[in-house]
Design an enzyme around this catalytic site. Structure first.
Site, short mmCIF file in Angstrom:
data_model
loop_
_atom_site.label_atom_id
_atom_site.label_comp_id
_atom_site.label_asym_id
_atom_site.label_seq_id
_atom_site.Cartn_x
_atom_site.Cartn_y
_atom_site.Cartn_z
N HIS A 37 0.76 -1.24 0.00
CA HIS A 37 0.00 0.00 0.00
C HIS A 37 0.80 1.30 0.00
O HIS A 37 0.20 2.36 -0.18
CB HIS A 37 -0.95 0.02 1.20
N LYS A 64 -5.10 -9.39 -8.48
CA LYS A 64 -5.80 -8.91 -7.29
C LYS A 64 -6.92 -7.99 -7.76
O LYS A 64 -6.73 -7.14 -8.62
CB LYS A 64 -4.83 -8.17 -6.37
N HIS A 138 -2.72 -3.04 8.39
CA HIS A 138 -3.82 -3.42 7.51
C HIS A 138 -4.58 -2.17 7.07
O HIS A 138 -4.94 -1.34 7.89
CB HIS A 138 -4.79 -4.37 8.24
#
Length: 151
Positions: A37, A64, A138
C-alpha cells in the site's frame, strides 16, 4: 590514551548510525502493509501505473481485484496510528485526521490470470487502518468525508 579511545569512539558512532528512532520493528505484517500500500512518490497515477506497480509487487498472479496505494511518507502513514494524525474509527480501526493522496487500482476484464488489466482512480481520501504496537498493518478502506459530517 588516544589509541584506547579510538575503538570506543568507532563503536559508539556505528551504534548511533544503526539505531534510528523511527526504525520499523521486525514485523512482517508492517512490511507487507508497506509493500502492498505505500508508494510515496509515484511518477504517474494512471492505468499503466496500476499495471506496472501491481506486477512489480507480485499482485498479479492471480490478478488482485482491488488495491489502494497511499502516496504519503512512511512517517505520515505511521502517524495515523498515533494521536498525531489518527482517531478511533469503529471498534478496531483508526482513521486519518487528514486525507492522503491515493491511487485505487481496480481489476477489470474477464480473466484473473495475467496480463491483468487495471483502472486507476486517483484522489484524496482518508485512510482507515489497523495498527499493531503503533505500526500500520492493515488498510481496511479509504473514505471521502463530506463537509456536513463535521470534518
Amino acid at each position: 590514551m588516544m589509541m584506547g579511545l579510538c575503538p570506543l569512539l568507532l563503536i559508539f558512532m556505528l551504534g548511533s548510525c544503526l539505531t534510528q528512532p523511527n526504525q520499523a520493528p521486525d514485523n512482517p505484517r508492517y512490511t507487507h502493509f508497506l509493500d502492498q500500500h505505500s508508494d510515496p512518490n509515484p511518477h504517474r497515477r494512471d492505468d499503466r501505473y496500476c499495471y506496472d506497480t501491481m506486477r512489480e509487487r507480485n499482485m498479479t498472479s492471480p490478478c488482485k481485484d482491488i488495491n489502494t496505494f497511499i502516496h504519503g511518507t512512511r512517517n505520515n502513514i505511521k502517524a495515523v496510528c498515533e494521536d498525531k494524525n489518527g482517531e478511533p474509527y469503529g471498534t478496531n480501526f483508526i482513521i486519518s485526521k487528514a486525507p492522503f493522496q491515493v491511487t485505487i487500482c481496480k481489476h477489470h476484464g474477464g480473466s484473473s490470470r495475467p496480463p491483468c488489466k487495471y483502472r486507476a482512480t486517483a484522489g484524496f481520501r482518508y485512510i482507515v487502518i489497523s495498527c499493531e504496537h503503533g505500526w500500520p498493518v492493515h488498510l481496511a478502506k479509504t473514505v471521502v468525508k463530506s463537509k456536513s459530517a463535521g470534518h
